[in-house]
Design an enzyme around this catalytic site. Structure first.
Site, PDB file in Angstrom:
ATOM      1  N   LYS A  16       0.708  -1.338   0.336  1.00  0.00           N
ATOM      2  CA  LYS A  16       0.159  -0.090  -0.180  1.00  0.00           C
ATOM      3  C   LYS A  16       0.818   1.090  -0.348  1.00  0.00           C
ATOM      4  O   LYS A  16       2.153   1.282   0.727  1.00  0.00           O
ATOM      5  CB  LYS A  16      -0.946   0.196   1.388  1.00  0.00           C
TER       6      LYS A  16
ATOM      7  N   GLU B 174      -9.389  10.767  12.010  1.00  0.00           N
ATOM      8  CA  GLU B 174      -8.884   9.668  12.314  1.00  0.00           C
ATOM      9  C   GLU B 174      -7.682  10.053  13.920  1.00  0.00           C
ATOM     10  O   GLU B 174      -7.334  10.866  14.246  1.00  0.00           O
ATOM     11  CB  GLU B 174      -7.808   9.108  11.437  1.00  0.00           C
TER      12      GLU B 174
END
Length: 473
Positions: free
Chosen positions: A224, A269
């Site tokens: 990723k 987040e």
């Protein structure tokens, strides 16, 4: 590494405030463009003024800040009749995403802090002066800060003095300065005379970077990669940081609204929240623009469940982020639990796949790790960098052509007891000067990512800041 504070000892006084006249919680205190801010729903902290500052760059910035803060509070004279997380000495902070960035990571100790938790208000005054602190003096100091702008409504704390709440100033604070100047880009601005320009890369060049990242992933070099881009808003009428923060705090109530030295935003987040020996985090990876549901039959949340939670690509990206966080937190924990299945986090602009992680911290060499020590171990997570970290970080530097500065770095606060809340500086911007704001957004890139779709996702993530600036996206 630099720091500013006097050689005398830090003194703090924390007293309760009557919040009955304050039904809106903390947003009503967001009245100055130089304010320090951390708020979610009606709770959090706001800071006025500055009595001490620490700055550092490089790979040791978190540990150096930790040492500075512990040294500062070790012998402090603390009077605290409230004794909640966020009372007593508090510092607000913002750290660079990259250890290679020239951006100065910082901790700032304010002169006055107002806090709210579970409907309970308090006021803390901090000073290096030798004089005796008093409730009346703290209330007078707060009134002075609140009346420092354009007079507006009246705010009264039960037994304290009335103070004028200004409507917000012109916003001159700056966390950095890098002028933009590419071609004018979408969307159409609503704010009078406002324009948007490309930042470090044009849309076409950024999509080419995404394609290059996917190609690297397919070689097996990494799983990723997170790629960010920037755009620059120019507002001839001026930028009001206080107005931006109020808009974000009121509209994005499930996010943590932050303001530190011209860095403003509302992040969904949580990198790490520490309260006593309990640490918590909220991990996001996987995004769906709510506008994609327009014209769809049925309940929008059902659409999100079907498209987002049912996507193998999105779930794979999310699993990578969870594994990254839990593996890095495990050495500091004696017990940990995370959601077996991610849930759908609904925000005004997007849906996210989200998971909450909770851990009981273990003693390391006789001490529970501080939140800055945990940040040093956790940052950067796969959610904002990629995995493996070193490979992803090198590829970010190669493909982004962008110094992220504080974007995607830790932002938040800590107190003398070791409590703190540190989010990841997402959905945010840097106010570079009175008329210029640089906005940032990024996307997780995995095998199967499509450049056009990732570009559209960045516009969805720009939306909170654009709308708070009066620009329709």
């Amino acid at each position: 590494m630099t720091s500013t504070f006097r050689t005398s000892l830090l003194q703090t006084l924390t007293v309760p405030l009557d919040g009955k006249a304050s039904p809106e919680g903390l947003p009503q205190f967001l009245v100055r463009d130089d304010i320090l801010c951390w708020t979610r729903r009606e709770a959090g902290l706001v800071g006025f003024g500055e009595i001490a500052r620490f700055t550092a760059t490089g790979p040791e910035r978190f540990l150096e800040a930790d040492i500075w803060w512990r040294h500062l509070v070790l012998e402090a004279n603390i009077t605290d009749s409230v004794e909640l997380p966020g009372t007593g000495p508090v510092a607000f902070g913002s750290f660079a995403f990259s250890k290679k960035s020239p951006f100065e990571s910082r901790l700032i100790v304010p002169e006055i802090v107002v806090g709210v938790r579970d409907g309970q208000y308090w006021l803390t005054q901090l000073t290096f002066d030798d004089g005796e602190l008093s409730r009346e003096g703290a209330l007078t100091a707060l009134a002075g800060w609140l009346s420092g702008g354009n007079p507006g409504d009246t705010l009264t704390f039960g037994d304290g003095p009335a103070s004028a709440v200004p409507s917000g100033g012109d916003g001159t604070s700056a966390a950095g300065s890098r002028k933009g100047g590419g071609a004018v880009v979408r969307p159409s601005p609503l704010a009078a005379g406002a324009t948007l320009h490309t930042g470090s890369l044009s849309e076409e060049d950024w999509m080419a970077a995404v394609a290059a990242g996917v190609a690297e992933i397919r070689t097996g070099a990494l799983e990723k990669l997170v790629l960010a881009r920037d755009i620059v808003a120019t507002l001839p009428a001026g930028v009001s940081a206080a107005k931006v923060l109020r808009e974000l705090a009121l509209r994005y109530r499930e996010c943590w609204t932050y303001g530190v030295d011209g860095l403003v935003g509302a992040t969904p987040e949580m990198l790490i929240q520490v309260e006593g020996r309990t640490a918590q985090a909220r991990v996001l990876a996987g995004t769906l623009d709510r506008r994609d549901a327009h014209g769809e039959d049925g309940i929008p949340m059902d659409y999100a469940e079907r498209v987002l939670a049912g996507s193998e690509k999105q779930r794979h990206e999310h699993e990578i982020a969870i594994q990254s966080l839990t593996s890095q937190l495990a050495p500091f924990s004696e017990a940990m639990n995370a959601h077996d299945e991610p849930f759908i986090l609904e925000l005004p602009n997007v849906w996210h796949l989200a998971s909450d992680v909770k851990a009981e911290l273990a003693e390391v060499e006789g001490h529970v790790p501080t939140c800055l020590a945990l940040i040093n171990a956790l940052h950067p997570t796969a959610a904002v960098c990629g995995t493996p970290t070193l490979v992803a970080g090198a590829l970010i530097r190669k493909l982004e052509h962008l110094d992220r500065g504080p974007y995607a770095g830790p932002v938040g606060w800590l107190d003398a007891a070791g409590n703190g809340e540190w989010g990841i500086a997402l959905r945010g911007a840097v106010i570079e000067d009175l008329h210029t704001v640089r906005l940032y957004a990024g996307c997780g890139i995995v095998d199967g990512s499509q450049p056009e779709a990732e570009l559209a996702e960045t516009w969805a993530k720009f939306r909170p800041m654009l709308e708070s600036l009066g620009i329709r996206s």
